[in-house]
Design a protein around this motif. Structure first.
Motif, mmCIF file in Angstrom:
data_model
loop_
_atom_site.group_PDB
_atom_site.id
_atom_site.type_symbol
_atom_site.label_atom_id
_atom_site.label_comp_id
_atom_site.label_asym_id
_atom_site.label_seq_id
_atom_site.Cartn_x
_atom_site.Cartn_y
_atom_site.Cartn_z
ATOM 1 N N MET A 191 0.837 -1.206 0.000
ATOM 2 C CA MET A 191 0.000 0.000 0.000
ATOM 3 C C MET A 191 0.870 1.253 0.000
ATOM 4 O O MET A 191 0.593 2.223 -0.715
ATOM 5 C CB MET A 191 -0.931 -0.017 1.213
ATOM 6 N N GLU A 192 1.919 1.249 0.805
ATOM 7 C CA GLU A 192 2.825 2.397 0.860
ATOM 8 C C GLU A 192 3.467 2.653 -0.507
ATOM 9 O O GLU A 192 3.562 3.795 -0.950
ATOM 10 C CB GLU A 192 3.912 2.134 1.905
ATOM 11 N N ASN A 220 3.826 6.003 -5.336
ATOM 12 C CA ASN A 220 3.911 6.074 -6.791
ATOM 13 C C ASN A 220 2.750 6.848 -7.407
ATOM 14 O O ASN A 220 2.691 6.984 -8.631
ATOM 15 C CB ASN A 220 3.980 4.674 -7.399
ATOM 16 N N GLY A 221 1.827 7.317 -6.577
ATOM 17 C CA GLY A 221 0.701 8.100 -7.063
ATOM 18 C C GLY A 221 -0.303 7.296 -7.864
ATOM 19 O O GLY A 221 -0.983 7.837 -8.736
ATOM 20 N N ASP A 222 -0.408 6.021 -7.582
ATOM 21 C CA ASP A 222 -1.354 5.155 -8.287
ATOM 22 C C ASP A 222 -2.774 5.615 -7.982
ATOM 23 O O ASP A 222 -3.222 5.587 -6.828
ATOM 24 C CB ASP A 222 -1.150 3.701 -7.856
ATOM 25 N N VAL A 223 -3.489 6.037 -9.035
ATOM 26 C CA VAL A 223 -4.854 6.535 -8.837
ATOM 27 C C VAL A 223 -5.826 5.424 -8.463
ATOM 28 O O VAL A 223 -6.906 5.705 -7.948
ATOM 29 C CB VAL A 223 -5.366 7.278 -10.100
ATOM 30 N N LYS A 274 -0.604 -3.531 -9.012
ATOM 31 C CA LYS A 274 -1.724 -2.787 -8.430
ATOM 32 C C LYS A 274 -2.234 -3.503 -7.184
ATOM 33 O O LYS A 274 -2.342 -4.731 -7.160
ATOM 34 C CB LYS A 274 -2.850 -2.631 -9.448
ATOM 35 N N PHE A 275 -2.546 -2.712 -6.162
ATOM 36 C CA PHE A 275 -2.961 -3.269 -4.882
ATOM 37 C C PHE A 275 -4.213 -4.125 -5.012
ATOM 38 O O PHE A 275 -4.288 -5.218 -4.448
ATOM 39 C CB PHE A 275 -3.191 -2.155 -3.852
ATOM 40 N N ASP A 276 -5.219 -3.649 -5.748
ATOM 41 C CA ASP A 276 -6.473 -4.397 -5.837
ATOM 42 C C ASP A 276 -6.275 -5.768 -6.476
ATOM 43 O O ASP A 276 -6.845 -6.760 -6.033
ATOM 44 C CB ASP A 276 -7.546 -3.590 -6.566
#
Length: 171
Positions: free
Chosen positions: A82-83, A88-91, A136-138
């Motif tokens: 998550m950090e 990285n500014g992932d929208v 990507k986190f999701d």
């Protein structure tokens, strides 16, 4: 490194083989002490143990003393992931409340097992190299959820036939 030794004893007067596993290096104590720590860190022997599980799929120890280590590792990896996506500014990064909900759900799934899930090897692969297949986190969270949404469990010791144990045994 082997975390256990296999010992096969031939039962007198019969062709039956019995197998016992002998703990040999104090890892049981490390696992037991880990659960008691108030400020947790994963020591090098425990990190090596996790790598061994990721290669073999065998936990070799009682699930009740292994599970706290895996839950802690899961939570730390999720925090780190998550950090990274936030920096990285992932929208597509989840909101803090969505992240917390996901983390609690995944920890709950892992805590719900009374024995190691049969997917424990893949779980450790994902925990030790979270960015190998996921950015990507999701998507990473869904990968973990899929691995943890199983019902089949495994014994803590490898399933080997007695004849496959003979070359490496102590009689």
């Amino acid at each position: 490194k082997q975390w256990y030794q296999r010992r096969v004893a031939i039962t007198a007067g019969t062709n039956n083989l019995s197998m016992t596993l002998v703990k040999d290096d104090g890892l049981t104590a490390n696992l037991t002490e880990f659960e008691k720590l108030t400020v947790k860190t994963i020591s090098p022997p425990l990190e090596e143990y996790l790598k061994t599980i990721s290669k073999t799929g065998d936990t070799c120890y009682n699930w009740n003393i292994v599970k706290p280590l895996l839950v802690y590792k899961l939570e730390r990896v999720l925090d780190d992931f998550m950090e990274t996506v936030t920096e990285n500014g992932d929208v597509s990064a989840p909101t803090p409340s969505e992240f917390q909900s996901t983390k609690e759900r995944l920890s709950g799934l892992l805590n719900g097992f009374y024995r190691a899930p049969f997917t424990v090897q893949r779980l450790l692969e994902l925990l030790l190299e979270p960015n190998k297949h996921y950015r990507k986190f999701d998507k990473y969270a869904r990968g973990l959820e899929k691995v943890l949404s199983v019902v089949t469990t495994v014994d803590p010791f490898p399933k080997k036939s007695p004849s496959s144990l003979l070359p490496n045994t102590v009689l």
